[in-house]
Design an enzyme around this catalytic site. Structure first.
Site, PDB file in Angstrom:
ATOM      1  N   GLY A 293       0.785  -1.226   0.000  1.00 51.36           N
ATOM      2  CA  GLY A 293       0.000   0.000   0.000  1.00 51.36           C
ATOM      3  C   GLY A 293       0.816   1.274   0.000  1.00 51.36           C
ATOM      4  O   GLY A 293       0.252   2.360   0.145  1.00 51.36           O
ATOM      5  N   ASP A 294       2.134   1.159  -0.139  1.00 49.16           N
ATOM      6  CA  ASP A 294       2.981   2.354  -0.167  1.00 49.16           C
ATOM      7  C   ASP A 294       4.206   2.043  -1.008  1.00 49.16           C
ATOM      8  O   ASP A 294       4.164   1.142  -1.840  1.00 49.16           O
ATOM      9  CB  ASP A 294       3.344   2.777   1.265  1.00 49.16           C
ATOM     10  N   ASP A 295       5.310   2.781  -0.810  1.00 42.43           N
ATOM     11  CA  ASP A 295       6.508   2.552  -1.607  1.00 42.43           C
ATOM     12  C   ASP A 295       6.958   1.095  -1.507  1.00 42.43           C
ATOM     13  O   ASP A 295       7.010   0.523  -0.420  1.00 42.43           O
ATOM     14  CB  ASP A 295       7.653   3.455  -1.128  1.00 42.43           C
TER      15      ASP A 295
END
Length: 468
Positions: A250-252
């Protein structure tokens, strides 16, 4: 004449080899980790009363097993074997010269009780928890001041059961910053391989203040809407190799860091000599590889190659802000394939919040010598959004051999950047349209140009002797 042409080609080839030594050998110091580390002593977690039913809390069993194995640290080290089963546990510490081995079908489950994740001091380069003032919950698997640590297996799984943490975060009911799945601090010789990491409460793998870190052949998964579930975040580390991984979070997917504003500036521990290669993944909310935004201790000598990224917001992203200080320099990114990516290349000079009011707004970051070469992309919304900082241009940005099928009528948006380009489609923004005059103005790994010329001169001398 025929001989001189062949000789020149021979010299060019050797010179090229000399220039890319760092590229192809960047993970050479980690070659020994490809073979499983054999420890002379091994025990199973079941010998310490652990029950793999997914219900029984096994924190004491892990702690007792590792305490027992400590006596073998100076006898070649030891292995803690985790067999098939679902092993519920709270946070536990590792020791030096230890292999934590998860068998096929073995799952280490993070407890859903926050009380089983102790609160520890904030990192000195952050000054506080990343999300909240004060301390932070310790990672599920933790180690500090260690040497020779291996976390591996037959594709066993480490599941943080992060859903409950994400709910607490969204509902603003947390008292401390969320924990990672694995965090190693002040350690040397860390191998993490052949495992699956699921549903981390926060960043999944976080080596900080470490050296000689190798993350290989891991899968990291979290739902696309899970908050801040970065995959791998080397933080103020040196000599890191990340390769052959699949990450969908859900992110980098990977974020390189080195501390936050005045705390990172004061701690002054750069993240350097980082190699990332052969990574496949997607992130709908962020970037495949990010540099920053916490980069106040500096980031340098980063080499990224052979990435396949799809269904993502950014391909590559640089994130920083006034007040960060520090630097990002000597970055080389090559051989990327992008599919269904919103922004292929993103530079953000006004990104992120500050830890407190003690930061210096005049502490401007230095962003320079970043080369992006050899990218192809299909169904790309924007080729690049490159936004530097007024009065603090990002400089010596070099783009080469980039071909993107862009759907937007305005493929580029650039401000406060300066650089060069060659063979770019669609045509880059005005500040980057000057042709690359000489590769000496652009960063290239192994570009220790004096050393390369010495190599050429040495070969020329040898050839001259041969032809006398």
């Amino acid at each position: 004449m025929r001989r001189s042409v062949n000789l020149w080609e021979f010299l060019v080839i050797l010179a090229s080899i000399g220039e890319v030594q760092w590229v192809v050998g960047s993970c050479s110091s980690f070659e020994q980790t490809r073979v499983a580390v054999l420890r002379p002593h091994s025990v199973s977690i079941t010998e310490f009363g652990a029950v793999g039913d997914g219900v029984t809390l096994n924190t004491k069993a892990f702690q007792n097993a590792i305490f027992y194995l400590h006596s073998f640290a100076d006898k070649g080290g030891a292995q803690l074997f985790v067999p098939k089963g679902r092993w519920l546990t709270g946070s536990f510490d590792l020791i030096s010269h230890l292999t934590l081995f998860l068998d096929e079908g073995a799952v280490i489950l993070g407890s859903k009780d926050s009380g089983n994740w102790p609160v520890v001091d904030p990192l000195p380069s952050y000054g506080r928890g990343r999300e909240l003032p004060g301390g932070r919950h310790r990672s599920l698997i933790y180690g500090s001041n260690l040497t020779d640590i291996v976390i591996t297996g037959e594709n066993g799984t480490i599941d943080g059961q992060g859903f409950i943490w994400w709910d607490w975060f969204r509902n603003h009911t947390l008292d401390y910053t969320r924990p990672h799945l694995v965090e190693m601090m002040h350690s040397k010789g860390v191998l993490i391989s052949n495992l699956t990491f699921l549903n981390s409460p926060f960043w999944a793998i976080h080596p900080v203040y470490c050296s000689h870190v190798h993350v290989q052949n891991v899968t990291i998964l979290a739902p696309p809407d899970s908050p801040n579930t970065d995959g791998i975040d080397p933080d103020s580390c040196t000599d890191v190799c990340i390769e052959d991984c699949y990450i969908n979070t859900g992110d980098d997917l990977i974020s390189i860091k080195s501390g936050w504003d005045e705390y990172g500036i004061m701690y002054a521990h750069p993240c350097s000599d980082i190699t990332i290669r052969r990574v496949i993944g997607e992130t709908q909310s962020s970037a495949a590889v990010a540099l920053g935004s916490e980069m106040s201790g500096g980031i340098k000598k980063v080499h990224v190659e052979d990435l396949q990224i799809f269904n993502s917001k950014y391909g590559i992203r640089v994130k920083t802000s006034p007040g960060r200080g520090g630097f990002i320099e000597d970055v080389y990114i090559t051989n990327l394939v992008l599919m269904n990516v919103e922004i292929a290349i993103g530079f953000s000079g006004q990104y992120g919040e500050h830890p407190d009011d003690g930061f210096d707004p005049t502490a401007l970051p230095s962003i320079k010598r970043i080369t992006v070469k050899g990218i192809i992309g299909e169904n790309i919304s924007r080729a690049g959004v490159l936004e530097g900082i007024e009065g603090d241009d990002f400089s010596d940005i070099c783009l080469s051999n980039v071909t993107l099928n862009v759907t937007s009528e305005l493929p580029w948006n650039c401000s406060y950047v300066q650089g060069y380009s060659d063979l770019i489609s669609p045509e880059p923004c005005e500040p980057l349209r000057e042709k690359i005059p000489d590769w000496s103005v652009c960063y290239k790994p192994g570009n220790k140009r004096v050393a390369s010329r010495k190599t050429i001169q040495l070969v020329e001398d040898v050839v001259e002797l041969l032809f006398i």
